[in-house]
Design a protein around this motif. Structure first.
Motif, PDB file in Angstrom:
ATOM      1  N   GLU A  26      15.219  -9.544  -2.859  1.00  0.00           N
ATOM      2  CA  GLU A  26      14.734  -8.918  -4.097  1.00  0.00           C
ATOM      3  C   GLU A  26      13.284  -8.452  -3.947  1.00  0.00           C
ATOM      4  O   GLU A  26      12.881  -7.429  -4.514  1.00  0.00           O
ATOM      5  CB  GLU A  26      14.878  -9.895  -5.274  1.00  0.00           C
ATOM      6  N   ILE A  27      12.476  -9.192  -3.175  1.00  0.00           N
ATOM      7  CA  ILE A  27      11.090  -8.776  -2.939  1.00  0.00           C
ATOM      8  C   ILE A  27      11.063  -7.575  -2.006  1.00  0.00           C
ATOM      9  O   ILE A  27      10.351  -6.591  -2.251  1.00  0.00           O
ATOM     10  CB  ILE A  27      10.258  -9.929  -2.356  1.00  0.00           C
ATOM     11  N   PHE A  28      11.856  -7.646  -0.950  1.00  0.00           N
ATOM     12  CA  PHE A  28      11.910  -6.525  -0.008  1.00  0.00           C
ATOM     13  C   PHE A  28      12.326  -5.241  -0.715  1.00  0.00           C
ATOM     14  O   PHE A  28      11.729  -4.178  -0.521  1.00  0.00           O
ATOM     15  CB  PHE A  28      12.884  -6.847   1.128  1.00  0.00           C
ATOM     16  N   ALA A  29      13.339  -5.350  -1.566  1.00  0.00           N
ATOM     17  CA  ALA A  29      13.808  -4.168  -2.294  1.00  0.00           C
ATOM     18  C   ALA A  29      12.741  -3.659  -3.253  1.00  0.00           C
ATOM     19  O   ALA A  29      12.501  -2.441  -3.357  1.00  0.00           O
ATOM     20  CB  ALA A  29      15.089  -4.502  -3.061  1.00  0.00           C
ATOM     21  N   GLY A  30      12.069  -4.566  -3.960  1.00  0.00           N
ATOM     22  CA  GLY A  30      11.054  -4.149  -4.922  1.00  0.00           C
ATOM     23  C   GLY A  30       9.912  -3.399  -4.276  1.00  0.00           C
ATOM     24  O   GLY A  30       9.386  -2.421  -4.829  1.00  0.00           O
ATOM     25  N   ILE A  31       9.513  -3.834  -3.082  1.00  0.00           N
ATOM     26  CA  ILE A  31       8.388  -3.198  -2.395  1.00  0.00           C
ATOM     27  C   ILE A  31       8.807  -1.916  -1.681  1.00  0.00           C
ATOM     28  O   ILE A  31       8.009  -0.981  -1.559  1.00  0.00           O
ATOM     29  CB  ILE A  31       7.752  -4.179  -1.395  1.00  0.00           C
ATOM     30  N   ASN A  32      10.057  -1.849  -1.236  1.00  0.00           N
ATOM     31  CA  ASN A  32      10.443  -0.757  -0.344  1.00  0.00           C
ATOM     32  C   ASN A  32      11.421   0.257  -0.924  1.00  0.00           C
ATOM     33  O   ASN A  32      11.735   1.248  -0.263  1.00  0.00           O
ATOM     34  CB  ASN A  32      11.017  -1.346   0.943  1.00  0.00           C
ATOM     35  N   ALA A  33      11.910   0.035  -2.145  1.00  0.00           N
ATOM     36  CA  ALA A  33      12.770   1.037  -2.771  1.00  0.00           C
ATOM     37  C   ALA A  33      11.995   2.346  -2.902  1.00  0.00           C
ATOM     38  O   ALA A  33      10.821   2.362  -3.253  1.00  0.00           O
ATOM     39  CB  ALA A  33      13.226   0.552  -4.140  1.00  0.00           C
ATOM     40  N   GLY A  34      12.657   3.435  -2.613  1.00  0.00           N
ATOM     41  CA  GLY A  34      12.005   4.745  -2.690  1.00  0.00           C
ATOM     42  C   GLY A  34      11.507   5.244  -1.354  1.00  0.00           C
ATOM     43  O   GLY A  34      11.104   6.403  -1.229  1.00  0.00           O
ATOM     44  N   LYS A  35      11.523   4.381  -0.331  1.00  0.00           N
ATOM     45  CA  LYS A  35      11.106   4.784   1.014  1.00  0.00           C
ATOM     46  C   LYS A  35      12.348   5.109   1.856  1.00  0.00           C
ATOM     47  O   LYS A  35      13.451   4.669   1.563  1.00  0.00           O
ATOM     48  CB  LYS A  35      10.331   3.654   1.697  1.00  0.00           C
TER      49      LYS A  35
ATOM     50  N   CYS B 295       0.846  -1.203   0.000  1.00  0.00           N
ATOM     51  CA  CYS B 295       0.000   0.000   0.000  1.00  0.00           C
ATOM     52  C   CYS B 295       0.874   1.243   0.000  1.00  0.00           C
ATOM     53  O   CYS B 295       0.654   2.177  -0.782  1.00  0.00           O
ATOM     54  CB  CYS B 295      -0.906  -0.020   1.237  1.00  0.00           C
ATOM     55  N   CYS B 296       1.892   1.250   0.851  1.00  0.00           N
ATOM     56  CA  CYS B 296       2.759   2.420   0.948  1.00  0.00           C
ATOM     57  C   CYS B 296       3.662   2.567  -0.273  1.00  0.00           C
ATOM     58  O   CYS B 296       4.072   3.683  -0.614  1.00  0.00           O
ATOM     59  CB  CYS B 296       3.589   2.353   2.221  1.00  0.00           C
ATOM     60  N   LYS B 297       3.963   1.467  -0.936  1.00  0.00           N
ATOM     61  CA  LYS B 297       4.704   1.565  -2.202  1.00  0.00           C
ATOM     62  C   LYS B 297       3.883   2.339  -3.230  1.00  0.00           C
ATOM     63  O   LYS B 297       4.421   3.171  -3.971  1.00  0.00           O
ATOM     64  CB  LYS B 297       5.045   0.178  -2.748  1.00  0.00           C
ATOM     65  N   ILE B 298       2.573   2.047  -3.291  1.00  0.00           N
ATOM     66  CA  ILE B 298       1.705   2.762  -4.228  1.00  0.00           C
ATOM     67  C   ILE B 298       1.749   4.260  -3.934  1.00  0.00           C
ATOM     68  O   ILE B 298       1.911   5.091  -4.840  1.00  0.00           O
ATOM     69  CB  ILE B 298       0.258   2.239  -4.134  1.00  0.00           C
ATOM     70  N   LEU B 299       1.630   4.610  -2.658  1.00  0.00           N
ATOM     71  CA  LEU B 299       1.649   6.029  -2.279  1.00  0.00           C
ATOM     72  C   LEU B 299       3.010   6.654  -2.593  1.00  0.00           C
ATOM     73  O   LEU B 299       3.085   7.786  -3.083  1.00  0.00           O
ATOM     74  CB  LEU B 299       1.333   6.168  -0.787  1.00  0.00           C
TER      75      LEU B 299
ATOM     76  N   THR C 128      12.824  -2.871  -9.925  1.00  0.00           N
ATOM     77  CA  THR C 128      11.502  -2.833  -9.323  1.00  0.00           C
ATOM     78  C   THR C 128      10.530  -2.233 -10.324  1.00  0.00           C
ATOM     79  O   THR C 128      10.917  -1.866 -11.439  1.00  0.00           O
ATOM     80  CB  THR C 128      11.517  -2.033  -8.013  1.00  0.00           C
ATOM     81  N   PHE C 129       9.268  -2.164  -9.952  1.00  0.00           N
ATOM     82  CA  PHE C 129       8.247  -1.581 -10.827  1.00  0.00           C
ATOM     83  C   PHE C 129       7.781  -0.259 -10.253  1.00  0.00           C
ATOM     84  O   PHE C 129       7.668  -0.102  -9.039  1.00  0.00           O
ATOM     85  CB  PHE C 129       7.020  -2.497 -10.940  1.00  0.00           C
ATOM     86  N   SER C 130       7.471   0.661 -11.111  1.00  0.00           N
ATOM     87  CA  SER C 130       6.784   1.867 -10.679  1.00  0.00           C
ATOM     88  C   SER C 130       5.292   1.699 -10.943  1.00  0.00           C
ATOM     89  O   SER C 130       4.864   0.757 -11.607  1.00  0.00           O
ATOM     90  CB  SER C 130       7.320   3.093 -11.424  1.00  0.00           C
TER      91      SER C 130
END
Length: 336
Positions: A52-61, A25-29, A326-328
């Motif tokens: 790799e999953i942790f990075a994909g979801i949390n990169a940018g935070k 949810c916070c990745k979307i925001l 990761t995906f945007s």
């Protein structure tokens, strides 16, 4: 266009959640421009076991480890809350209150705070045990309507209630944020995986709610199937669509089925499916693509690795001193 410059610039979010729903949810925001500070326990988010999953979801935070079980840790957290618009937490009911980070406590620090809780079954449910996606899908009846309960002992391997609850949470937070911009007032949001999953299967759930038997438009439909072909599998997606069905049958040389109506197709599913399977089994991918063209609903099953490599929203970022992919957020905005 870079989404970080758009939409939610100025929104400050504190993420107090682990694994999937709250963090996604916070990745979307975050992808939409919000500043997200992720609070991890001293031992880190348990999802770190899959880097790799942790990075994909949390990169940018922004990642910060705080021990909320200590007075010093809570004081540090409270200082962050003073300047936040949103807190997202994913604890079991009652845990946030024990830690002193519940909505009642934090709203006294920040009256305009939007506080979103994501749990398995909601704050007022009698079910308070820990659950993961497979447990929720089983209890919500989704394993049953999907055929998993009767056809295979394995799990669905797609974390459906995790995803749907994270999206429901993001939509709810954005709705509350619009209200806050109008009124200055905060909100408490109670999202759960069970209700989110049910809401996300409306074709089946509406039938069940009205006392109707399972929707068989997909399960018993020879036009809505995955068939084995030569060297590949092909999905056919035809519902009660006479034009598509007739075109499909005639191209396969099955003219005797071309004008069979939808209900009769369901009744004669085994017979029709067998004949379609025979035709497709001798065709390779190129032959299928040439035959069906662009006017029949079909798709060749591709490996996920290939699909991901072609994904327009795949990007490489720096995360914890490592380059990761990761995906945007997968929407294009054209702004004026």
């Amino acid at each position: 266009m870079i989404l970080e410059t758009l939409m939610l610039g100025g929104m400050a979010v504190i993420e107090l959640a682990y694994y999937y729903p709250g963090p996604f949810c916070c990745k979307i925001l975050s992808d939409l421009g919000a500043r997200v500070v992720k609070i991890e326990p001293p031992s880190g988010d348990p999802m770190r076991y899959r880097p790799e999953i942790f990075a994909g979801i949390n990169a940018g935070k922004e990642l910060l480890r705080i021990d909320l079980k200590t007075e010093e840790g809570r004081d540090e957290f409270y200082r962050l809350v003073e300047g936040a618009d949103v807190v997202v937490e994913g604890f079991r009911p009652g845990v946030a209150k024990k830690l002193g980070v519940d909505y009642e406590t934090l709203s006294k620090i920040n009256e305009g705070l939007i506080y979103c809780s994501i749990t398995g079954f909601g704050q007022n449910s009698e079910i308070t045990r820990p659950v993961h996606d497979i447990n929720v899908l089983a209890m919500a009846g989704i394993c049953e309507v999907s055929g998993l309960a009767e056809n295979t002992p394995k799990d669905p391997n797609v974390q459906f209630s995790d995803y749907t609850s994270s999206v429901m949470a993001a939509i709810s937070i954005l709705s509350a944020y619009i209200r806050k911009m109008r009124t200055g007032r905060g909100a408490y949001i109670d999202v759960n995986m069970y209700d989110s999953a049910l809401f996300s299967v409306p074709l089946h759930a509406f039938r069940a709610a009205n006392g109707k038997p399972h929707l068989r438009d997909f399960y018993d439909n020879p036009g809505y199937r995955i068939y084995r072909a030569k060297g590949c599998h092909v999905s056919i997606g035809i519902l009660d669509e006479p034009v598509f069905w007739e075109r499909f049958c005639r191209r396969l040389g099955l003219d005797e089925f071309a004008e069979v109506g939808f209900e009769e197709r369901l009744a004669r599913a085994d017979e029709i499916e067998k004949r379609v399977a025979e035709r497709l089994s001798d065709m390779n991918k190129r032959e299928i693509e040439d035959l069906f063209g662009e006017d029949i609903p079909y798709g060749i099953i591709e490996p996920l690795e290939r699909s991901v490599s072609d994904f327009d929203f795949l990007r490489e970022v720096e995360f914890e001193n490592t380059k990761v992919k990761t995906f945007s957020f997968p929407v294009r905005f054209h702004l004026r």
